[in-house]
Design a protein around this motif. Structure first.
Motif, PDB file in Angstrom:
ATOM      1  N   TRP A  17      -9.107  -1.184  -2.098  1.00 36.06           N
ATOM      2  CA  TRP A  17      -8.643  -2.230  -1.196  1.00 36.06           C
ATOM      3  C   TRP A  17      -7.551  -1.680  -0.288  1.00 36.06           C
ATOM      4  O   TRP A  17      -6.894  -0.679  -0.604  1.00 36.06           O
ATOM      5  N   ASP A  18      -7.410  -2.307   0.879  1.00 40.70           N
ATOM      6  CA  ASP A  18      -6.363  -1.920   1.818  1.00 40.70           C
ATOM      7  C   ASP A  18      -5.022  -2.453   1.330  1.00 40.70           C
ATOM      8  O   ASP A  18      -4.927  -3.583   0.836  1.00 40.70           O
ATOM      9  N   LEU A  19      -3.994  -1.637   1.480  1.00 44.47           N
ATOM     10  CA  LEU A  19      -2.644  -2.075   1.128  1.00 44.47           C
ATOM     11  C   LEU A  19      -2.032  -2.787   2.324  1.00 44.47           C
ATOM     12  O   LEU A  19      -1.913  -2.206   3.400  1.00 44.47           O
ATOM     13  N   PRO A  20      -1.671  -4.047   2.174  1.00 47.17           N
ATOM     14  CA  PRO A  20      -1.105  -4.793   3.300  1.00 47.17           C
ATOM     15  C   PRO A  20       0.331  -4.375   3.577  1.00 47.17           C
ATOM     16  O   PRO A  20       1.009  -3.795   2.720  1.00 47.17           O
ATOM     17  N   SER A  21       0.798  -4.666   4.773  1.00 48.19           N
ATOM     18  CA  SER A  21       2.197  -4.398   5.110  1.00 48.19           C
ATOM     19  C   SER A  21       3.086  -5.419   4.415  1.00 48.19           C
ATOM     20  O   SER A  21       2.614  -6.428   3.873  1.00 48.19           O
ATOM     21  N   ALA A  22       4.372  -5.159   4.422  1.00 46.65           N
ATOM     22  CA  ALA A  22       5.321  -6.057   3.761  1.00 46.65           C
ATOM     23  C   ALA A  22       5.316  -7.439   4.400  1.00 46.65           C
ATOM     24  O   ALA A  22       5.627  -8.445   3.757  1.00 46.65           O
ATOM     25  N   LYS A  23       4.950  -7.514   5.691  1.00 47.41           N
ATOM     26  CA  LYS A  23       4.958  -8.789   6.399  1.00 47.41           C
ATOM     27  C   LYS A  23       3.699  -9.624   6.120  1.00 47.41           C
ATOM     28  O   LYS A  23       3.675 -10.817   6.377  1.00 47.41           O
TER      29      LYS A  23
END
Length: 291
Positions: free
Chosen positions: A90-96
């Motif tokens: 899975w893609d790691l999302p940004s902190a936002k």
């Protein structure tokens, strides 16, 4: 002073004053040979579990196109290397980003790659939960992960490649095993990988024209088997080149890993899926405004 006693004293002085000579990392006293330990694992046709995180950076900041990739899975090994794989990525999302990442399942048995139908952006026939793709249609990132459940630039399941990496490493004993570290240029990586090294920025094999370097830290257990590998893959030679940092953990060496293809009645080939989509679109009337 007796001759025998004087001779023994002189020998001790010479040994104490002689410069210390370092030896290749894999040959140090007490350190098992990781390449040999790997070869034994390939021969027993068992498996290993993998957990990995990759992060992408440009000029010290995460890239706009993606912040990273997470992979968890298992490999079944054979004398020739990884023979089958079952993993989730899975893609790691940004902190936002608060949106929960979407998980993607992939199964590889030999040359056949099965991807869960949820990854396909269009409609799929009812009951078809898996799409079988030719490897060449998986895209560079997909093909890389399918091969060994990893985005590492170093092929750790090839004893000759691992041996070449260890030869270029310094090492020291650490708690529970040994630590090896070193670096090499893309040019050297291409040599030790026998042309199999892939550029993560282009998806094509690294050539003699590619500029870049790989730095690594590799931990093994007391038995010589890999426990962890971290790499910093710098593509290019400018002031702010793109960088990929990958951290992989290896557990369960020698465990029994069984990877089977999905049920045949739940699988549709990519070619048949494209034909199905054409048939679905054939009944859609033309839009006069757009035709």
């Amino acid at each position: 002073m007796p001759v025998r006693r004087w001779t023994a004293l002189a020998t001790a002085v010479l040994i104490a004053s002689a410069p210390f000579a370092t030896s290749p990392a894999a040959a140090q006293t007490g350190a098992p040979d990781p390449a040999r330990a790997l070869k034994r694992q390939l021969g027993n046709k068992q498996g290993v579990r993998i957990s990995e995180t990759s992060r992408y950076f440009f000029g010290g900041k995460s890239t706009v196109s993606g912040n990273g990739t997470r992979i968890k899975g298992r490999l079944r090994l054979a004398p020739s290397g990884p023979a089958a794989a079952d993993y989730t990525w899975w893609d790691l999302p940004s902190a936002k980003t608060k949106k929960k990442p979407e998980l993607h399942r992939v199964i590889r048995v030999g040359a056949d790659v099965y991807v869960d139908a949820g990854q396909y952006p269009g409609p799929t026939p009812e009951g078809k939960e898996w799409i079988r793709y030719p490897s060449k249609h998986r895209g560079s990132m997909g093909r890389d992960m399918d091969r060994d459940v990893s985005l590492q630039p170093i092929s750790v399941y090839d004893p000759s490649t691992l041996k070449a990496v260890l030869k270029r490493s310094a090492s020291k004993p650490v708690s529970g095993g040994f630590l090896y570290w070193g670096a090499m240029s893309y040019k050297d990586l291409r040599k030790v990988s026998k042309g199999a090294a892939i550029s993560w920025t282009s998806g094509r094999p690294i050539s003699g024209k590619n500029k870049g370097k790989i730095a690594w830290r590799l931990w093994t257990g007391r038995d010589g088997l890999l426990k962890r590998l971290t790499t910093t893959d710098t593509a290019g030679a400018g002031k702010k080149p793109p960088v990929k940092r990958t951290d992989t953990r290896y557990t369960g060496w020698g465990s029994r890993v069984v990877v089977t293809a999905p049920p045949a009645d739940e699988v549709i080939d990519e070619r048949d899926l494209l034909e199905y989509v054409r048939e679905q679109n054939a009944h859609i009337p033309e839009d006069e405004k757009n035709s």
